[in-house]
Design an enzyme around this catalytic site. Structure first.
Site, PDB file in Angstrom:
ATOM      1  N   HIS A  17      54.156  41.498  32.806  1.00  0.00           N
ATOM      2  CA  HIS A  17      53.679  42.876  32.915  1.00  0.00           C
ATOM      3  C   HIS A  17      53.535  43.265  34.386  1.00  0.00           C
ATOM      4  CE1 HIS A  17      49.710  41.415  33.916  1.00  0.00           C
ATOM      5  NE2 HIS A  17      49.531  40.833  32.730  1.00  0.00           N
ATOM      6  N   HIS A  20      51.845  40.789  36.897  1.00  0.00           N
ATOM      7  CA  HIS A  20      52.690  39.666  37.322  1.00  0.00           C
ATOM      8  C   HIS A  20      53.743  40.179  38.309  1.00  0.00           C
ATOM      9  CE1 HIS A  20      51.756  38.494  32.946  1.00  0.00           C
ATOM     10  NE2 HIS A  20      50.948  37.791  33.704  1.00  0.00           N
ATOM     11  N   CYS A 125      34.780  28.422  29.008  1.00  0.00           N
ATOM     12  CA  CYS A 125      35.437  29.694  28.660  1.00  0.00           C
ATOM     13  C   CYS A 125      36.896  29.387  28.367  1.00  0.00           C
ATOM     14  CB  CYS A 125      35.328  30.705  29.792  1.00  0.00           C
ATOM     15  SG  CYS A 125      36.349  32.157  29.478  1.00  0.00           S
ATOM     16  N   CYS A 128      39.419  31.380  30.629  1.00  0.00           N
ATOM     17  CA  CYS A 128      39.613  30.820  31.983  1.00  0.00           C
ATOM     18  C   CYS A 128      40.130  29.394  31.921  1.00  0.00           C
ATOM     19  CB  CYS A 128      38.298  30.763  32.761  1.00  0.00           C
ATOM     20  SG  CYS A 128      37.477  32.311  33.007  1.00  0.00           S
ATOM     21  N   CYS A 142      31.434  35.558  30.010  1.00  0.00           N
ATOM     22  CA  CYS A 142      32.363  35.389  31.136  1.00  0.00           C
ATOM     23  C   CYS A 142      32.695  36.784  31.660  1.00  0.00           C
ATOM     24  CB  CYS A 142      33.629  34.685  30.668  1.00  0.00           C
ATOM     25  SG  CYS A 142      35.003  34.890  31.808  1.00  0.00           S
ATOM     26  N   HIS A 145      36.515  37.655  30.906  1.00  0.00           N
ATOM     27  CA  HIS A 145      37.020  37.759  29.532  1.00  0.00           C
ATOM     28  C   HIS A 145      36.045  38.419  28.570  1.00  0.00           C
ATOM     29  CE1 HIS A 145      39.505  34.669  31.461  1.00  0.00           C
ATOM     30  NE2 HIS A 145      40.458  35.288  30.785  1.00  0.00           N
ATOM     31  N   LYS A 294      41.226  48.905  32.349  1.00  0.00           N
ATOM     32  CA  LYS A 294      41.803  47.564  32.423  1.00  0.00           C
ATOM     33  C   LYS A 294      43.058  47.490  31.535  1.00  0.00           C
ATOM     34  CE  LYS A 294      40.560  42.836  32.224  1.00  0.00           C
ATOM     35  NZ  LYS A 294      39.708  41.759  32.194  1.00  0.00           N
ATOM     36  N   LYS A 297      46.377  44.231  25.981  1.00  0.00           N
ATOM     37  CA  LYS A 297      47.252  44.374  24.820  1.00  0.00           C
ATOM     38  C   LYS A 297      46.541  45.183  23.738  1.00  0.00           C
ATOM     39  CE  LYS A 297      50.646  41.291  22.885  1.00  0.00           C
ATOM     40  NZ  LYS A 297      50.930  39.932  22.492  1.00  0.00           N
TER      41      LYS A 297
HETATM   42  N1  MSP Z   1      48.608  30.106  35.057  1.00  0.00           N
HETATM   43  C1  MSP Z   1      47.548  30.586  35.853  1.00  0.00           C
HETATM   44  C2  MSP Z   1      47.861  30.456  37.313  1.00  0.00           C
HETATM   45  C3  MSP Z   1      48.173  29.100  37.788  1.00  0.00           C
HETATM   46  S1  MSP Z   1      48.662  29.092  39.434  1.00  0.00           S
HETATM   47  C4  MSP Z   1      48.689  27.528  39.866  1.00  0.00           C
HETATM   48  C5  MSP Z   1      47.309  32.045  35.533  1.00  0.00           C
HETATM   49  N2  MSP Z   1      48.295  32.708  34.955  1.00  0.00           N
HETATM   50  S2  MSP Z   1      48.274  34.284  34.551  1.00  0.00           S
HETATM   51  O1  MSP Z   1      49.472  34.536  33.798  1.00  0.00           O
HETATM   52  O2  MSP Z   1      47.051  34.627  33.947  1.00  0.00           O
HETATM   53  O3  MSP Z   1      48.448  35.031  35.889  1.00  0.00           O
HETATM   54  C6  MSP Z   1      47.374  35.475  36.649  1.00  0.00           C
HETATM   55  C7  MSP Z   1      47.981  36.211  37.824  1.00  0.00           C
HETATM   56  O4  MSP Z   1      48.803  37.305  37.352  1.00  0.00           O
HETATM   57  C8  MSP Z   1      46.991  36.893  38.743  1.00  0.00           C
HETATM   58  O5  MSP Z   1      46.404  36.006  39.664  1.00  0.00           O
HETATM   59  C9  MSP Z   1      47.898  37.908  39.395  1.00  0.00           C
HETATM   60  O6  MSP Z   1      48.756  37.258  40.284  1.00  0.00           O
HETATM   61  C10 MSP Z   1      48.694  38.414  38.213  1.00  0.00           C
HETATM   62  N3  MSP Z   1      47.994  39.466  37.479  1.00  0.00           N
HETATM   63  C11 MSP Z   1      47.709  39.473  36.153  1.00  0.00           C
HETATM   64  N4  MSP Z   1      47.126  40.664  35.834  1.00  0.00           N
HETATM   65  C12 MSP Z   1      47.007  41.428  36.943  1.00  0.00           C
HETATM   66  C13 MSP Z   1      46.627  42.769  37.191  1.00  0.00           C
HETATM   67  N5  MSP Z   1      46.151  43.564  36.246  1.00  0.00           N
HETATM   68  N6  MSP Z   1      46.776  43.236  38.441  1.00  0.00           N
HETATM   69  C14 MSP Z   1      47.313  42.491  39.445  1.00  0.00           C
HETATM   70  N7  MSP Z   1      47.710  41.229  39.229  1.00  0.00           N
HETATM   71  C15 MSP Z   1      47.361  40.578  38.074  1.00  0.00           C
HETATM   72  O7  MSP Z   1      46.239  32.531  35.856  1.00  0.00           O
END
Ligand code: MSP
Length: 635
Positions: A17, A20, A125, A128, A142, A145, A294, A297
């Site tokens: 999304h 990412h 959690c 997390c 949390c 979440h 926020k 889904k």
């Molecule tokens: N798998 C772990 C990370 C391990 S790194 C060694 C994880 N994955 S995640 O799919 O949840 O990705 C989190 C990351 O996605 C955030 O730190 C950020 O880089 C990005 N984002 C997810 N949602 C976001 C927003 N709404 N806005 C900006 N970036 C965010 O945590």
């Protein structure tokens, strides 16, 4: 110099999304910028594929974990090319070399006594995938979440994180740029002011099998962080490869604030225990919300990168995300904001500058780069502005302040647009004695565009390519090419390709209704025809507007489509094509009738009228003797 830039490896329990995409565009832009600076760059992203959440998601999808992770991981790797993201390495935690690497590291840390077996009870959690302390909870939940953590008591393996607390505090304090922006460094120092707990690193296989078995006890698998964080080393074939020696000392991680603690605390202490130098920098950004809500889904407001690209084009998406978020702070996404940026910054400012400059070079310079004559103050001012911009741009890009870097670039773009209006090359062209002056003006403009092409290339690679093609220069450039004077006189200039289309606003403003009073008019008779009352005149809204874009309407010799700002944007179709060329209109202030009933001319909707005086054969646009604020009422 060397750069190693990484994104988080994303969980495959959700499809890619906007969030990412943002982190990955940031890393890609930085990688491209560092290449521009001449660095040897390695850029890595990937997917995180173990843990409870993944097993759950696979079950929900009716697939085996392996089928499921393969499918979603491919969605991530398949999305990035649509965003012109070009990583050097895409890592998956289910790759066998990664699993082996994690086991080797676990064994080493275990043997040196930094991993121990113990019973633990804590608040866990699931979101997390970590234990939280009472202090981190908000109303017992949390904060990320919004769920109550479960109380879990079980035997597990622990990493002696507390042993490295003092070292970590010292390291953060003596390396001010280790965690940036500063607010996140302060947040971590405040967290570290309390005693640090040891880190639980295992899950019993009775509860979770989808993980990497501990090499010293196969009744357990390691869980999320000890597995995931090590990806940053596996990608360099740690510990015995040349790649590790070259790139690790230059490691910079990009993450959002949600995973600050694992990256700022778990990871450096793990590295310390392994005997590996800490990474160089951690860059932490905020969250993208959707219309201030926020993204989730369940709310059905998840924005998919591929759909954004289909709607706006890849460069408009990359530009918007980097320009609209101040790195470190949260930002709100909505389609109106993307359209506004696209129309104003991209189509009007950059797009117009490029297209009208190249069109005029075609018309007045035979489509070739001219030889510059002597520079006047105004030309020198343009050159100095480019040099100053390059310095600011580099500083800001190095600090991950992309929005500010782009602001500096756009100051030059706006100056260049004004430079055209001030020099009015179409007027100079009428005077035979001004030919040398025209050459200087166009050389200055083309040079400015060439430098702009260099600096926009990390942010908008496709646009930079189109610009380079138009200017007849190569796209493989370095920041050093930003120095003035790179264009060779005589180089052929192509017909400009449109860089950005103007997008229509989703909702068009309701037309303003002006009642006609036919009866009254008739009663007053022939003699009074044309006379209106003060009130009637008051109904006509005349406003000052700026023409921000102009183009010919196909199949019409008379009509031009004008985009004007008053200050809201609108389109006006004006019958002035025989008197004015589109290039000479952009940047002018004109007077418009702002409340004329909208109409369609040659299929183009028109929302107003531009005032002009007809003088025999001539038609001259009405204007004011000084520049005034857009939207000022003319009365
Ligand atoms: N798998 C772990 C990370 C391990 S790194 C060694 C994880 N994955 S995640 O799919 O949840 O990705 C989190 C990351 O996605 C955030 O730190 C950020 O880089 C990005 N984002 C997810 N949602 C976001 C927003 N709404 N806005 C900006 N970036 C965010 O945590």
């Amino acid at each position: 110099m060397t750069t190693y830039i990484t994104t988080p490896i994303f969980y495959v329990n959700a499809e890619p999304h906007l969030g990412h995409a943002y982190s990955t565009i940031v890393a890609d832009t930085y990688a491209r910028f560092k290449r521009l600076c001449g660095d040897d760059v390695r850029f890595q992203t990937g997917t995180d594929e173990h843990g409870d959440k993944i097993v759950q998601a696979a079950e929900n999808a009716g697939e085996s974990p392996k089928e499921y992770v393969d499918r979603i991981s491919t969605m991530f790797s398949g999305t990035w090319p649509h965003l012109d993201i070009e990583p050097d390495n895409f890592i998956r935690t289910t790759d066998s070399d990664h699993k082996q690497n994690v086991q080797t590291i676990l064994q080493k840390v275990y043997e040196q006594g930094d991993i121990y077996f113990s019973e633990y009870e804590g608040l866990y959690c699931k979101g997390c995938e970590q234990f939280l302390t009472e202090k981190e909870l908000v109303d017992g939940k949390c904060a990320d979440h919004l769920t109550e953590p479960e109380k879990i008591r079980e035997q597990n393996y622990f990493f002696k994180m507390s042993k490295y607390q003092e070292w970590l505090v010292d390291h953060i304090k003596s390396n001010p740029e280790f965690i940036t922006p500063e607010r996140y460094k302060n947040e971590m120092l405040s967290f570290l002011s309390e005693p640090l707990q040891d880190l639980c690193i295992s899950r019993p296989t009775s509860r979770l099998t989808w993980g990497i078995p501990l090499p010293f006890d196969d009744r357990f698998v390691t869980y999320v962080w000890f597995d995931a964080l090590i990806n940053y080393l596996t990608g360099l074939v740690y510990p015995n490869d040349q790649k590790f020696d070259t790139y690790w000392p230059a490691a910079e991680h990009v993450i959002a604030k949600d995973i600050l603690k694992p990256h700022a605390i778990f990871w450096p202490t793990m590295l310390k225990a392994m005997g590996v130098e800490p990474y160089k920098k951690l860059h932490v950004h905020g969250y993208w919300n959707i219309n201030d809500t926020k993204m989730s889904k369940s709310l059905g407001n998840v924005v998919r990168p591929k759909e954004m690209v289909e709607e706006y084009g890849v460069d408009a998406v990359r530009y918007f995300l980097l320009r609209d978020m101040s790195f470190g702070l949260d930002s709100s996404y909505n389609s109106e904001a993307v359209i506004a940026r696209q129309n104003s910054d991209l189509a009007n400012d950059l797009g117009n500058l490029f297209s009208r400059s190249l069109t005029m070079v075609g018309k007045f310079e035979g489509g070739k780069v001219p030889e510059s004559g002597p520079m006047e103050d105004i030309d020198q001012g343009m050159q100095d502005a480019c040099a100053k911009m390059l310095v600011t741009y580099s500083e800001e890009m190095n600090q991950f302040r992309f929005s500010r870097a782009l602001q500096a670039v756009w100051e030059v773009i706006s100056r260049a647009n004004k430079y055209i209006v001030k020099n009015a090359p179409w007027e100079l062209a009428k005077d035979d004695t001004k030919q040398e002056r025209i050459h200087t003006v166009f050389y200055t403009l083309l040079e400015t565009l060439r430098i702009l092409q260099v600096v926009v290339s990390p942010i908008m690679p496709a646009t930079a390519q189109k610009m380079a093609k138009g200017l007849g220069v190569s796209t493989v450039s370095t920041l050093a090419d930003g120095k003035w004077g790179g264009l060779k006189p005589g180089t052929p200039i192509s017909k400009p390709e449109q860089l950005f289309p103007r997008l229509e606003k989703k909702k068009s403003a309701a037309p303003v209704k002006v009642k006609k009073d036919k009866k009254k008019q008739k009663a007053k008779g022939e003699k009074l025809e044309g006379i209106i009352t003060f009130e009637e005149f008051g109904k006509v809204k005349l406003k000052v507007a700026e023409i921000v874009a102009a183009e010919r309407i196909k199949k019409s010799d008379r009509l031009l489509k004008l985009s004007v700002k008053a200050p809201e944007e609108r389109t006006i179709v004006a019958g002035i094509a025989e008197y004015y060329s589109p290039e000479e209109l952009v940047g002018r202030q004109v007077i418009i009738v702002a409340n004329l009933k909208p109409a369609k001319l040659m299929g183009v909707p028109s929302e107003g009228m531009v005032l002009a005086a007809k003088d025999g054969e001539r038609l001259v646009l009405a204007s004011l003797s000084d520049t005034v604020a857009l939207g000022s009422r003319v009365a």
